[in-house]
Design a protein around this motif. Structure first.
Motif, mmCIF file in Angstrom:
data_model
loop_
_atom_site.group_PDB
_atom_site.id
_atom_site.type_symbol
_atom_site.label_atom_id
_atom_site.label_comp_id
_atom_site.label_asym_id
_atom_site.label_seq_id
_atom_site.Cartn_x
_atom_site.Cartn_y
_atom_site.Cartn_z
ATOM 1 N N LYS A 101 0.830 -1.200 0.000
ATOM 2 C CA LYS A 101 0.000 0.000 0.000
ATOM 3 C C LYS A 101 0.868 1.255 0.000
ATOM 4 C CE LYS A 101 -4.030 -2.003 2.347
ATOM 5 N NZ LYS A 101 -4.979 -1.848 3.486
ATOM 6 N N ALA A 102 0.494 2.212 -0.875
ATOM 7 C CA ALA A 102 1.217 3.472 -0.959
ATOM 8 C C ALA A 102 0.252 4.630 -0.739
ATOM 9 C CB ALA A 102 1.898 3.610 -2.323
ATOM 10 N N LEU A 103 0.743 5.677 -0.088
ATOM 11 C CA LEU A 103 -0.049 6.890 0.145
ATOM 12 C C LEU A 103 0.544 8.018 -0.697
ATOM 13 C CD1 LEU A 103 -2.290 8.372 1.676
ATOM 14 C CD2 LEU A 103 -0.640 8.798 3.521
ATOM 15 N N VAL A 104 -0.275 8.614 -1.554
ATOM 16 C CA VAL A 104 0.141 9.701 -2.435
ATOM 17 C C VAL A 104 -0.415 11.004 -1.872
ATOM 18 C CG1 VAL A 104 0.075 10.630 -4.790
ATOM 19 C CG2 VAL A 104 0.135 8.147 -4.419
ATOM 20 N N GLU B 105 -1.247 -0.868 -4.103
ATOM 21 C CA GLU B 105 -2.542 -0.187 -4.067
ATOM 22 C C GLU B 105 -2.322 1.242 -3.556
ATOM 23 O OE1 GLU B 105 -5.621 -0.649 -0.727
ATOM 24 O OE2 GLU B 105 -6.352 -2.013 -2.276
ATOM 25 N N THR B 106 -2.905 2.224 -4.222
ATOM 26 C CA THR B 106 -2.672 3.621 -3.829
ATOM 27 C C THR B 106 -3.898 4.244 -3.160
ATOM 28 O OG1 THR B 106 -3.329 4.424 -6.019
ATOM 29 C CG2 THR B 106 -0.986 4.000 -5.661
ATOM 30 N N THR B 107 -3.614 5.065 -2.162
ATOM 31 C CA THR B 107 -4.597 5.927 -1.507
ATOM 32 C C THR B 107 -4.037 7.337 -1.589
ATOM 33 O OG1 THR B 107 -5.202 4.153 0.027
ATOM 34 C CG2 THR B 107 -5.843 6.392 0.638
ATOM 35 N N SER C 266 -2.784 7.316 10.765
ATOM 36 C CA SER C 266 -3.108 6.994 12.157
ATOM 37 C C SER C 266 -4.036 5.792 12.235
ATOM 38 C CB SER C 266 -3.763 8.200 12.837
ATOM 39 O OG SER C 266 -2.876 9.291 12.898
ATOM 40 N N ARG C 267 -4.742 5.529 11.110
ATOM 41 C CA ARG C 267 -5.715 4.424 11.097
ATOM 42 C C ARG C 267 -5.309 3.265 10.191
ATOM 43 N NH1 ARG C 267 -8.964 8.840 9.771
ATOM 44 N NH2 ARG C 267 -9.479 7.860 7.767
ATOM 45 N N ASN C 268 -4.329 3.496 9.295
ATOM 46 C CA ASN C 268 -3.954 2.470 8.327
ATOM 47 C C ASN C 268 -2.438 2.369 8.224
ATOM 48 O OD1 ASN C 268 -6.775 2.059 6.908
ATOM 49 N ND2 ASN C 268 -6.434 4.270 6.974
ATOM 50 N N ALA C 269 -1.976 1.189 7.843
ATOM 51 C CA ALA C 269 -0.542 0.965 7.642
ATOM 52 C C ALA C 269 -0.215 1.109 6.158
ATOM 53 C CB ALA C 269 -0.152 -0.425 8.134
ATOM 54 N N PHE C 270 0.862 1.839 5.858
ATOM 55 C CA PHE C 270 1.295 2.015 4.475
ATOM 56 C C PHE C 270 2.752 1.567 4.335
ATOM 57 C CE2 PHE C 270 -2.208 5.017 4.892
ATOM 58 C CZ PHE C 270 -2.926 4.767 3.725
ATOM 59 N N ASP C 271 3.064 1.072 3.153
ATOM 60 C CA ASP C 271 4.411 0.583 2.874
ATOM 61 C C ASP C 271 5.275 1.629 2.176
ATOM 62 O OD1 ASP C 271 3.899 -2.332 3.610
ATOM 63 O OD2 ASP C 271 2.351 -1.986 2.098
ATOM 64 N N LEU C 272 4.658 2.712 1.708
ATOM 65 C CA LEU C 272 5.380 3.740 0.962
ATOM 66 C C LEU C 272 4.582 5.039 1.003
ATOM 67 C CD1 LEU C 272 7.596 4.623 -1.139
ATOM 68 C CD2 LEU C 272 6.039 3.778 -2.909
ATOM 69 N N VAL C 273 5.286 6.168 1.117
ATOM 70 C CA VAL C 273 4.646 7.483 1.051
ATOM 71 C C VAL C 273 5.326 8.293 -0.044
ATOM 72 C CG1 VAL C 273 4.160 9.647 2.254
ATOM 73 C CG2 VAL C 273 4.001 7.470 3.483
ATOM 74 N N LEU C 274 4.524 8.834 -0.965
ATOM 75 C CA LEU C 274 5.009 9.692 -2.045
ATOM 76 C C LEU C 274 4.367 11.054 -1.819
ATOM 77 C CD1 LEU C 274 3.979 6.838 -4.230
ATOM 78 C CD2 LEU C 274 6.276 7.678 -4.588
ATOM 79 N N ARG D 80 8.577 10.295 11.365
ATOM 80 C CA ARG D 80 9.798 9.740 11.950
ATOM 81 C C ARG D 80 9.752 9.696 13.471
ATOM 82 N NH1 ARG D 80 10.155 7.151 7.729
ATOM 83 N NH2 ARG D 80 11.424 7.917 5.991
ATOM 84 N N GLN D 81 8.711 10.264 14.062
ATOM 85 C CA GLN D 81 8.528 10.195 15.510
ATOM 86 C C GLN D 81 7.513 9.127 15.917
ATOM 87 O OE1 GLN D 81 7.397 14.173 16.646
ATOM 88 N NE2 GLN D 81 9.383 15.067 16.101
ATOM 89 N N GLN D 82 6.868 8.502 14.927
ATOM 90 C CA GLN D 82 5.861 7.477 15.208
ATOM 91 C C GLN D 82 6.460 6.091 15.014
ATOM 92 O OE1 GLN D 82 3.020 8.946 16.349
ATOM 93 N NE2 GLN D 82 4.172 10.814 15.855
ATOM 94 N N PRO D 83 6.369 5.219 16.003
ATOM 95 C CA PRO D 83 6.963 3.874 15.885
ATOM 96 C C PRO D 83 6.485 3.120 14.651
ATOM 97 C CG PRO D 83 6.276 4.299 18.135
ATOM 98 C CD PRO D 83 5.741 5.433 17.314
ATOM 99 N N GLN D 84 5.187 3.251 14.298
ATOM 100 C CA GLN D 84 4.651 2.499 13.181
ATOM 101 C C GLN D 84 5.044 3.077 11.820
ATOM 102 O OE1 GLN D 84 2.987 4.526 15.118
ATOM 103 N NE2 GLN D 84 1.271 5.537 14.091
ATOM 104 N N CYS D 85 5.539 4.318 11.807
ATOM 105 C CA CYS D 85 5.892 4.977 10.541
ATOM 106 C C CYS D 85 7.372 5.303 10.424
ATOM 107 C CB CYS D 85 5.102 6.285 10.384
ATOM 108 S SG CYS D 85 3.321 6.145 10.510
ATOM 109 N N LYS D 86 8.127 4.997 11.449
ATOM 110 C CA LYS D 86 9.503 5.471 11.543
ATOM 111 C C LYS D 86 10.380 5.032 10.378
ATOM 112 C CE LYS D 86 13.070 6.024 15.076
ATOM 113 N NZ LYS D 86 13.474 5.669 16.457
ATOM 114 N N THR D 87 10.157 3.819 9.884
ATOM 115 C CA THR D 87 11.016 3.289 8.820
ATOM 116 C C THR D 87 10.301 3.175 7.476
ATOM 117 O OG1 THR D 87 10.473 1.004 9.441
ATOM 118 C CG2 THR D 87 12.411 1.989 10.473
ATOM 119 N N VAL D 88 9.099 3.710 7.363
ATOM 120 C CA VAL D 88 8.369 3.639 6.083
ATOM 121 C C VAL D 88 9.087 4.503 5.047
ATOM 122 C CG1 VAL D 88 6.217 4.222 4.896
ATOM 123 C CG2 VAL D 88 6.144 3.199 7.179
#
Length: 293
Positions: free
Chosen positions: A5-8, A31-33, A46-54, A72-80
């Motif tokens: 999943k990617a967030l654009v 899949e893009t959102t 905050s509600r969904n996990a993404f594998d990539l952010v563009l 980079r301050q959120q544990p769930q997003c730190k390494t995305v």
């Protein structure tokens, strides 16, 4: 079936659609959102996990840099993986993004090939394994993974500035198309314009401009874009500051009614919705019209 999943994120729907179309065509396992600004993106993450952010840099409510800092301050997003896609390409902005943990940096306007290579680079084997397991092949005459094999195996150069913990290095931090240099501070030039495309740039003169589009005239001996190609128009707003307006080619027209005309008119429709950019554009338009009165 999408496996990643990617967030654009971009305030211009035209740009979001371009990014999503490229991802869909080149990487069917992603899949893009989309989100129109950093605030909306923050809510989605905050509600969904993404594998990539563009993500774009300049957006209303929350910029791309502010979103990156939050991630980079959120544990769930730190390494995305986070790819900054922006018309800002000067060294200071690149360094700032690297310091905050950006994974890669891509300049506007971008080509589908340029975007694809950045995605392959930051996602690496995870993307390749997803493509292999799905049995999908890359769109186009050549395999993008073969074209970019060196990107997966090359040793990343050490960053010239320290990155924050959990951040990935942006080894290729200069954008595909470098923006025009800032002019010296002083009275802005109301006639000259730099219009950048994915693979070329036009030296031109502003013929007319309003809040929705600009018409420039350029000599025919240059490389011209195609209809609907992305464009970035750099305009001098004074005091050494540049406004970089995103748009697309709406019209190409010969200036003279003859086939051997020496000049071509190019109309660029703006797509930005950032209030700051619109304010800068309004001031420029007012000065431009006053200068012609």
């Amino acid at each position: 079936m999408a496996m990643l999943k990617a967030l654009v994120v971009d305030d211009a729907s035209f740009v979001r659609d371009l990014v999503k179309r490229t991802v869909r065509q080149r990487f069917p396992v992603i899949e893009t959102t989309d989100a129109q600004n950093g605030k909306r993106a923050q809510s989605l993450m905050s509600r969904n996990a993404f594998d990539l952010v563009l993500c774009d840099w300049e957006m209303p409510e929350m910029s791309g840099l502010e979103l990156l800092q939050w991630m980079r301050q959120q544990p769930q997003c730190k390494t995305v993986p986070f790819i900054m896609i922006t018309s800002r390409g000067d060294k200071d902005h690149v360094i700032e993004a690297v310091q905050e943990g950006v994974s890669e940096y891509l300049g506007k306007p971008f080509s589908p090939e340029g975007l694809s290579k950045k995605i392959i680079k930051v996602m690496g084997r995870r993307l390749k394994e997803a493509m292999d397991s799905s049995g999908k092949s890359m769109a186009g005459p050549a395999d993008a993974f073969k074209e970019s094999a060196t990107l997966l195996t090359q040793k990343r150069e050490a960053a010239t500035v320290p990155a924050k913990p959990g951040a990935q290095s942006a080894s290729s931090s200069q954008p595909e198309s470098a923006p025009a240099k800032k002019p010296a501070a002083g009275k802005p030039s109301m006639n000259l314009a730099s219009v950048r495309f994915a693979d070329s740039a036009l030296k031109s003169v502003v013929k007319d401009i309003n809040l929705t589009e600009v018409k420039v005239v350029a000599k025919r001996d240059q490389v011209f874009p195609g209809i609907l190609d992305q464009a970035v128009v750099d305009i001098d707003i004074g005091e050494g500051e540049m406004a970089r307006l995103n748009g697309y080619v709406h019209q190409l027209q010969a200036v003279d009614k003859r086939q051997d005309t020496d000049f071509v008119s190019v109309t660029i429709r703006f797509v930005d919705e950032d209030p700051k950019k619109l304010e800068d554009l309004s001031r420029f338009v007012a000065r431009f019209r006053a200068g012609r009165a």
